[in-house]
Design a protein around this motif. Structure first.
Motif, mmCIF file in Angstrom:
data_model
loop_
_atom_site.group_PDB
_atom_site.id
_atom_site.type_symbol
_atom_site.label_atom_id
_atom_site.label_comp_id
_atom_site.label_asym_id
_atom_site.label_seq_id
_atom_site.Cartn_x
_atom_site.Cartn_y
_atom_site.Cartn_z
ATOM 1 N N GLN A 5 2.723 -10.257 4.300
ATOM 2 C CA GLN A 5 2.165 -9.384 5.328
ATOM 3 C C GLN A 5 1.841 -8.009 4.755
ATOM 4 O OE1 GLN A 5 5.535 -9.790 7.938
ATOM 5 N NE2 GLN A 5 4.394 -11.080 9.388
ATOM 6 N N ALA A 6 2.747 -7.486 3.941
ATOM 7 C CA ALA A 6 2.531 -6.166 3.348
ATOM 8 C C ALA A 6 1.309 -6.184 2.425
ATOM 9 C CB ALA A 6 3.774 -5.717 2.580
ATOM 10 N N GLU A 7 1.195 -7.202 1.583
ATOM 11 C CA GLU A 7 0.056 -7.285 0.672
ATOM 12 C C GLU A 7 -1.258 -7.443 1.426
ATOM 13 O OE1 GLU A 7 0.841 -10.325 -2.235
ATOM 14 O OE2 GLU A 7 2.531 -9.218 -3.077
ATOM 15 N N THR A 8 -1.228 -8.182 2.539
ATOM 16 C CA THR A 8 -2.434 -8.403 3.332
ATOM 17 C C THR A 8 -2.991 -7.102 3.910
ATOM 18 O OG1 THR A 8 -1.755 -10.649 3.855
ATOM 19 C CG2 THR A 8 -3.365 -9.668 5.316
ATOM 20 N N THR A 9 -2.133 -6.119 4.118
ATOM 21 C CA THR A 9 -2.628 -4.836 4.651
ATOM 22 C C THR A 9 -3.530 -4.119 3.661
ATOM 23 O OG1 THR A 9 -0.821 -3.450 3.783
ATOM 24 C CG2 THR A 9 -0.475 -4.498 5.958
ATOM 25 N N GLY A 10 -3.379 -4.424 2.379
ATOM 26 C CA GLY A 10 -4.137 -3.716 1.354
ATOM 27 C C GLY A 10 -3.538 -2.369 0.995
ATOM 28 N N LEU A 11 -2.406 -2.022 1.602
ATOM 29 C CA LEU A 11 -1.774 -0.726 1.363
ATOM 30 C C LEU A 11 -0.796 -0.749 0.198
ATOM 31 C CD1 LEU A 11 -1.144 0.318 5.077
ATOM 32 C CD2 LEU A 11 -2.989 1.071 3.551
ATOM 33 N N VAL A 12 -0.434 -1.955 -0.259
ATOM 34 C CA VAL A 12 0.487 -2.071 -1.396
ATOM 35 C C VAL A 12 -0.134 -2.964 -2.464
ATOM 36 C CG1 VAL A 12 2.567 -1.725 -0.001
ATOM 37 C CG2 VAL A 12 1.764 -4.041 -0.460
ATOM 38 N N GLU A 13 0.283 -2.729 -3.688
ATOM 39 C CA GLU A 13 -0.106 -3.587 -4.804
ATOM 40 C C GLU A 13 0.656 -4.908 -4.669
ATOM 41 O OE1 GLU A 13 -2.402 -2.676 -6.939
ATOM 42 O OE2 GLU A 13 -2.584 -0.651 -6.135
ATOM 43 N N PRO A 14 0.244 -5.963 -5.368
ATOM 44 C CA PRO A 14 1.006 -7.213 -5.320
ATOM 45 C C PRO A 14 2.460 -6.989 -5.763
ATOM 46 C CG PRO A 14 -1.131 -7.586 -6.316
ATOM 47 C CD PRO A 14 -0.976 -6.093 -6.166
ATOM 48 N N PHE A 15 3.374 -7.646 -5.090
ATOM 49 C CA PHE A 15 4.791 -7.531 -5.435
ATOM 50 C C PHE A 15 5.079 -8.272 -6.730
ATOM 51 C CE2 PHE A 15 5.101 -6.237 -1.068
ATOM 52 C CZ PHE A 15 6.172 -5.371 -1.053
ATOM 53 N N ARG A 16 6.005 -7.715 -7.510
ATOM 54 C CA ARG A 16 6.464 -8.324 -8.757
ATOM 55 C C ARG A 16 7.962 -8.601 -8.624
ATOM 56 N NH1 ARG A 16 4.259 -3.601 -9.548
ATOM 57 N NH2 ARG A 16 6.138 -2.633 -10.347
ATOM 58 N N ASN A 17 8.407 -9.704 -9.191
ATOM 59 C CA ASN A 17 9.835 -10.023 -9.166
ATOM 60 C C ASN A 17 10.546 -9.152 -10.197
ATOM 61 O OD1 ASN A 17 12.126 -12.305 -10.303
ATOM 62 N ND2 ASN A 17 12.073 -11.763 -8.159
ATOM 63 N N GLU A 18 11.020 -7.999 -9.737
ATOM 64 C CA GLU A 18 11.760 -7.035 -10.568
ATOM 65 C C GLU A 18 12.966 -6.575 -9.755
ATOM 66 O OE1 GLU A 18 9.231 -3.854 -11.862
ATOM 67 O OE2 GLU A 18 7.761 -5.231 -12.730
ATOM 68 N N PRO A 19 14.066 -7.338 -9.814
ATOM 69 C CA PRO A 19 15.230 -7.034 -8.975
ATOM 70 C C PRO A 19 15.733 -5.600 -9.133
ATOM 71 C CG PRO A 19 15.473 -9.171 -9.994
ATOM 72 C CD PRO A 19 14.282 -8.519 -10.645
ATOM 73 N N ASN A 20 16.014 -4.993 -7.985
ATOM 74 C CA ASN A 20 16.619 -3.661 -7.938
ATOM 75 C C ASN A 20 18.086 -3.779 -7.519
ATOM 76 O OD1 ASN A 20 15.883 -0.776 -8.213
ATOM 77 N ND2 ASN A 20 16.725 -0.676 -6.151
ATOM 78 N N SER A 21 18.424 -4.894 -6.858
ATOM 79 C CA SER A 21 19.787 -5.194 -6.421
ATOM 80 C C SER A 21 19.836 -6.686 -6.102
ATOM 81 C CB SER A 21 20.163 -4.364 -5.186
ATOM 82 O OG SER A 21 19.447 -4.823 -4.053
#
Length: 123
Positions: A5-21
């Motif tokens: 949903q977030a990517e479909t808005t065009g407001l964010v770049e594609p998500f990458r699997n980079e764990p933060n926690s």
């Protein structure tokens, strides 16, 4: 909001699997933001959990990186700065689940994040 949903808005770049926690396994950035800034973290249980601002982005109340502590206290009467950590939280008007996380140096905002009050990505 989930990753798709977030990517479909065009407001964010594609998500990458980079764990933060353990719960925040995916990282993105706001589209059009300067490289390395405006990080967006996705929680496996909450969806999009944190969005970092970058210079020039401001809250509806006019607070941005570079704002003074006095301006933050006027905009958000509930704001309390933790002197030991140099940061504090202000409730987002109209959203009981969200807060602004503000970090300060020399009484000036140096970091501004919109996040779930009980996010599980860091701290």
């Amino acid at each position: 909001m989930n990753r798709d949903q977030a990517e479909t808005t065009g407001l964010v770049e594609p998500f990458r699997n980079e764990p933060n926690s353990d719960q925040c396994l995916w990282r993105s950035a706001l589209a059009g933001a300067p490289a390395g800034e405006a990080i967006v973290l996705h929680s496996e249980t909450l969806g999009v959990a944190t969005i970092d601002a970058y210079a020039g982005v401001q809250t509806p109340e006019g607070i941005a990186i570079g704002s003074s502590l006095a301006a933050v206290e006027r905009a958000y009467p509930d704001f309390e700065l933790n002197g030991a950590t140099g940061r504090g939280y202000a409730r987002v008007p109209g959203n009981s689940q969200a807060v602004y996380r503000l970090a300060f140096a020399d009484a000036t905002v140096v970091e501004l994040t919109l996040q779930y009050e009980n996010q599980n990505c860091y701290e």
